[in-house]
Design a protein around this motif. Structure first.
Motif, PDB file in Angstrom:
ATOM      1  N   LYS A 272       1.358  -0.738 -12.251  1.00  0.00           N
ATOM      2  CA  LYS A 272       0.888  -1.908 -11.498  1.00  0.00           C
ATOM      3  C   LYS A 272       1.791  -2.166 -10.291  1.00  0.00           C
ATOM      4  CE  LYS A 272      -1.191  -4.291 -15.454  1.00  0.00           C
ATOM      5  NZ  LYS A 272      -1.095  -5.476 -16.341  1.00  0.00           N
ATOM      6  N   ALA A 273       3.098  -1.948 -10.481  1.00  0.00           N
ATOM      7  CA  ALA A 273       4.040  -2.155  -9.371  1.00  0.00           C
ATOM      8  C   ALA A 273       3.755  -1.188  -8.235  1.00  0.00           C
ATOM      9  CB  ALA A 273       5.471  -1.991  -9.861  1.00  0.00           C
ATOM     10  N   LEU A 274       3.471   0.062  -8.570  1.00  0.00           N
ATOM     11  CA  LEU A 274       3.163   1.063  -7.546  1.00  0.00           C
ATOM     12  C   LEU A 274       1.897   0.680  -6.789  1.00  0.00           C
ATOM     13  CD1 LEU A 274       3.694   3.795  -6.205  1.00  0.00           C
ATOM     14  CD2 LEU A 274       2.381   4.867  -8.068  1.00  0.00           C
ATOM     15  N   MET A 275       0.886   0.241  -7.515  1.00  0.00           N
ATOM     16  CA  MET A 275      -0.367  -0.151  -6.867  1.00  0.00           C
ATOM     17  C   MET A 275      -0.157  -1.347  -5.945  1.00  0.00           C
ATOM     18  SD  MET A 275      -2.821   0.316 -10.223  1.00  0.00           S
ATOM     19  CE  MET A 275      -4.286  -0.321  -9.441  1.00  0.00           C
ATOM     20  N   MET A 276       0.621  -2.335  -6.411  1.00  0.00           N
ATOM     21  CA  MET A 276       0.881  -3.505  -5.576  1.00  0.00           C
ATOM     22  C   MET A 276       1.710  -3.127  -4.362  1.00  0.00           C
ATOM     23  SD  MET A 276       2.788  -7.069  -6.609  1.00  0.00           S
ATOM     24  CE  MET A 276       3.233  -8.279  -5.324  1.00  0.00           C
ATOM     25  N   GLU A 277       2.696  -2.258  -4.571  1.00  0.00           N
ATOM     26  CA  GLU A 277       3.546  -1.824  -3.460  1.00  0.00           C
ATOM     27  C   GLU A 277       2.718  -1.177  -2.352  1.00  0.00           C
ATOM     28  OE1 GLU A 277       6.980   1.587  -2.605  1.00  0.00           O
ATOM     29  OE2 GLU A 277       6.244   1.224  -4.629  1.00  0.00           O
ATOM     30  N   LYS A 278       1.841  -0.262  -2.725  1.00  0.00           N
ATOM     31  CA  LYS A 278       1.046   0.446  -1.726  1.00  0.00           C
ATOM     32  C   LYS A 278       0.048  -0.490  -1.039  1.00  0.00           C
ATOM     33  CE  LYS A 278       3.322   4.081  -2.427  1.00  0.00           C
ATOM     34  NZ  LYS A 278       4.384   4.379  -1.410  1.00  0.00           N
ATOM     35  N   SER A 279      -0.471  -1.457  -1.786  1.00  0.00           N
ATOM     36  CA  SER A 279      -1.389  -2.429  -1.185  1.00  0.00           C
ATOM     37  C   SER A 279      -0.673  -3.288  -0.149  1.00  0.00           C
ATOM     38  CB  SER A 279      -1.989  -3.313  -2.274  1.00  0.00           C
ATOM     39  OG  SER A 279      -2.760  -2.557  -3.181  1.00  0.00           O
ATOM     40  N   LEU A 280       0.531  -3.771  -0.496  1.00  0.00           N
ATOM     41  CA  LEU A 280       1.292  -4.605   0.430  1.00  0.00           C
ATOM     42  C   LEU A 280       1.741  -3.816   1.657  1.00  0.00           C
ATOM     43  CD1 LEU A 280       3.507  -6.738  -1.997  1.00  0.00           C
ATOM     44  CD2 LEU A 280       1.566  -7.517  -0.633  1.00  0.00           C
ATOM     45  N   GLU A 281       2.068  -2.541   1.450  1.00  0.00           N
ATOM     46  CA  GLU A 281       2.496  -1.717   2.585  1.00  0.00           C
ATOM     47  C   GLU A 281       1.381  -1.548   3.608  1.00  0.00           C
ATOM     48  OE1 GLU A 281       6.008   1.013   0.524  1.00  0.00           O
ATOM     49  OE2 GLU A 281       3.994   1.847   0.766  1.00  0.00           O
ATOM     50  N   LEU A 282       0.133  -1.566   3.161  1.00  0.00           N
ATOM     51  CA  LEU A 282      -0.989  -1.503   4.095  1.00  0.00           C
ATOM     52  C   LEU A 282      -1.050  -2.752   4.949  1.00  0.00           C
ATOM     53  CD1 LEU A 282      -3.779  -0.019   1.792  1.00  0.00           C
ATOM     54  CD2 LEU A 282      -2.569   1.147   3.651  1.00  0.00           C
ATOM     55  N   VAL A 283      -0.603  -3.888   4.385  1.00  0.00           N
ATOM     56  CA  VAL A 283      -0.639  -5.159   5.100  1.00  0.00           C
ATOM     57  C   VAL A 283       0.506  -5.254   6.099  1.00  0.00           C
ATOM     58  CG1 VAL A 283      -0.487  -7.668   4.869  1.00  0.00           C
ATOM     59  CG2 VAL A 283      -1.789  -6.330   3.187  1.00  0.00           C
ATOM     60  N   VAL A 284       1.723  -4.925   5.668  1.00  0.00           N
ATOM     61  CA  VAL A 284       2.896  -5.159   6.510  1.00  0.00           C
ATOM     62  C   VAL A 284       3.308  -3.941   7.317  1.00  0.00           C
ATOM     63  CG1 VAL A 284       3.731  -6.923   4.923  1.00  0.00           C
ATOM     64  CG2 VAL A 284       4.552  -4.580   4.679  1.00  0.00           C
ATOM     65  N   GLN A 285       2.718  -2.782   7.011  1.00  0.00           N
ATOM     66  CA  GLN A 285       3.029  -1.544   7.740  1.00  0.00           C
ATOM     67  C   GLN A 285       4.517  -1.196   7.667  1.00  0.00           C
ATOM     68  OE1 GLN A 285       0.448   0.455   9.422  1.00  0.00           O
ATOM     69  NE2 GLN A 285      -0.603  -0.869   7.934  1.00  0.00           N
ATOM     70  N   LYS A 286       5.104  -1.398   6.496  1.00  0.00           N
ATOM     71  CA  LYS A 286       6.499  -1.053   6.278  1.00  0.00           C
ATOM     72  C   LYS A 286       6.673  -0.579   4.854  1.00  0.00           C
ATOM     73  CE  LYS A 286       9.359  -3.800   9.448  1.00  0.00           C
ATOM     74  NZ  LYS A 286      10.276  -2.708   9.822  1.00  0.00           N
ATOM     75  N   ASP A 287       7.698   0.272   4.631  1.00  0.00           N
ATOM     76  CA  ASP A 287       8.033   0.658   3.269  1.00  0.00           C
ATOM     77  C   ASP A 287       8.674  -0.528   2.558  1.00  0.00           C
ATOM     78  OD1 ASP A 287       7.140   3.245   3.678  1.00  0.00           O
ATOM     79  OD2 ASP A 287       9.109   3.988   4.302  1.00  0.00           O
ATOM     80  N   LEU A 288       8.291  -0.745   1.311  1.00  0.00           N
ATOM     81  CA  LEU A 288       8.812  -1.875   0.552  1.00  0.00           C
ATOM     82  C   LEU A 288       9.726  -1.404  -0.574  1.00  0.00           C
ATOM     83  CD1 LEU A 288       5.609  -4.095   0.276  1.00  0.00           C
ATOM     84  CD2 LEU A 288       7.354  -4.076   2.057  1.00  0.00           C
ATOM     85  N   ASP A 289      10.526  -2.323  -1.072  1.00  0.00           N
ATOM     86  CA  ASP A 289      11.461  -2.052  -2.150  1.00  0.00           C
ATOM     87  C   ASP A 289      10.725  -2.191  -3.483  1.00  0.00           C
ATOM     88  OD1 ASP A 289      13.424  -2.205  -4.158  1.00  0.00           O
ATOM     89  OD2 ASP A 289      14.893  -3.077  -2.790  1.00  0.00           O
ATOM     90  N   ARG A 290      10.514  -1.068  -4.154  1.00  0.00           N
ATOM     91  CA  ARG A 290       9.731  -1.093  -5.393  1.00  0.00           C
ATOM     92  C   ARG A 290      10.417  -1.907  -6.483  1.00  0.00           C
ATOM     93  NH1 ARG A 290       7.699   4.598  -7.159  1.00  0.00           N
ATOM     94  NH2 ARG A 290       6.824   4.339  -5.066  1.00  0.00           N
ATOM     95  N   ASN A 291      11.744  -1.919  -6.483  1.00  0.00           N
ATOM     96  CA  ASN A 291      12.450  -2.691  -7.507  1.00  0.00           C
ATOM     97  C   ASN A 291      12.144  -4.185  -7.396  1.00  0.00           C
ATOM     98  OD1 ASN A 291      13.782  -0.565  -8.818  1.00  0.00           O
ATOM     99  ND2 ASN A 291      15.374  -0.511  -7.242  1.00  0.00           N
ATOM    100  N   ARG A 292      11.943  -4.667  -6.171  1.00  0.00           N
ATOM    101  CA  ARG A 292      11.572  -6.072  -5.999  1.00  0.00           C
ATOM    102  C   ARG A 292      10.108  -6.290  -6.359  1.00  0.00           C
ATOM    103  NH1 ARG A 292      14.188  -7.116  -0.055  1.00  0.00           N
ATOM    104  NH2 ARG A 292      16.144  -6.001  -0.451  1.00  0.00           N
TER     105      ARG A 292
END
Length: 351
Positions: free
Chosen positions: A60-80
């Motif tokens: 679920k974290a991976l799916m949320m991470e990739k979804s948010l990255e589409l919004v902000v156009q930046k790599d995100l910290d998966r641990n957060r």
């Protein structure tokens, strides 16, 4: 369409199964809290304990991470990110050790730890350690029959003295709560960025006034482990942290920072400090971008002799913001409040 829906359902079922049986991982952290003299028995102390026991969900974290990255156009910290897809372990027993006596507590429906316990002054003196101006008590929390264990801190806040109560987002840490995109980027991407000069002036005040510190924020407690890294790196004074818990029943992550519940919770926490100390003075620090000025004005109206000073951060040349503050603080003497943009704008000597 039916085929796509069927495939999505199968993916969700498989993801949940993988999470549950292969990748799931339990975690436990405690948020630094506070202790006050027991009003019914001043020779005793009431200690507040807070934290979260949870189970990670990496898929679920991976799916949320990739979804948010589409919004902000930046790599995100998966641990957060994964802290926001984790699920609380509800109604689970935890053990509290390392003090005069062992005890147990039970997590609530969200997996949160919220309990109080009492220690005599003699016990407090036995376990008191350096930390903040008043000292602190350390203890351990663990999960029975598991190797999950962590250390908690409870800072002592006696009847007399000085406490600085500070907001975090856009007061000491740049969050950008007025922009949805910037809030997501500054929360989930890269190192947290400090407002320049704030850690230095806080350290100076701590030494100058032998003061304790407490941090009161709209940030969700899921971010606490990462905020702790930020505070340690920037060398902010240690102190208790008072946060809310985000769930997906909240409207959304951005509105969570601005909700009326935030104002209510912040007011309740300020009242907790004021009602549980007799003569202690307080300096309040916040920003104009949320509701801090309104909250602080309300608290000042109730406790004018206990609120020594209010400082509000705003943008440079914010004429509208300044006028709004003049209106909100119209019943507060002008020498009792001031604005700032960075730590360099704050006076080293307040009184």
């Amino acid at each position: 369409m039916a085929h796509t829906l069927f495939t999505s359902c199968i993916f969700i079922v498989i993801s949940t199964t993988i999470n549950a049986f292969i990748f799931s991982k339990d975690g436990l952290f405690l948020v630094p809290s506070v202790a006050f003299r027991d009003r019914s028995s001043p020779s005793d102390w009431t200690l507040y304990n807070q934290g979260w026991y949870y189970e990670e969900s990496p898929i679920k974290a991976l799916m949320m991470e990739k979804s948010l990255e589409l919004v902000v156009q930046k790599d995100l910290d998966r641990n957060r990110v994964k802290m926001f897809t984790a699920e609380g372990k509800e109604k689970k027993n935890l053990c509290i050790d390392g003090l005069a006596r062992s005890m147990c507590t039970v997590t609530d429906d969200e997996g949160r730890i919220k309990n109080t316990f009492t220690m005599t002054n003699q016990e407090i003196e036995l376990f008191r350690q350096p930390g903040g101006a008043g000292g602190k008590v350390l203890f351990q929390a663990s999960v029975p029959k598991k190797t999950i264990k962590t250390t908690g801190e409870i800072f002592l806040c006696d009847d007399n003295g000085m406490t600085f109560i500070s907001d975090i987002d856009d007061t000491v840490k740049i969050t950008g709560v007025t922009s949805s995109t910037q809030t997501l980027i500054n929360t989930f991407s890269g190192d947290f960025k400090p407002v320049p000069g704030m850690a230095e002036i806080y350290r100076y005040w701590q030494n100058q006034y032998n003061a304790t510190f407490a941090y009161l924020t709209a940030s969700p407690d899921q971010l606490y482990p990462f905020l702790r890294e930020f505070f340690d790196r920037e060398q902010f004074p240690s102190g208790s942290a008072h946060m809310r818990h985000f769930t997906w029943f909240d409207v959304n992550f951005i509105s969570f920072f601005m909700s009326s519940n935030y104002a209510k919770k912040k007011t309740e926490t300020l009242e907790m400090f004021l009602q549980n100390t007799r003569n202690r003075k307080f300096v309040l620090l916040g920003d104009i971008f949320q509701k801090d000025s309104d909250i602080y004005a309300g608290i000042y109206a109730q406790y004018p002799d206990r609120i020594a000073k209010i400082f509000i951060r705003k943008y440079p040349d914010d004429i509208d913001g300044q006028q709004r503050l003049e209106t909100v603080f119209k019943d507060i003497p002008r020498e009792k409040w001031a604005t700032f943009e960075t730590g360099a704008d704050l006076p080293r000597i307040i009184f």
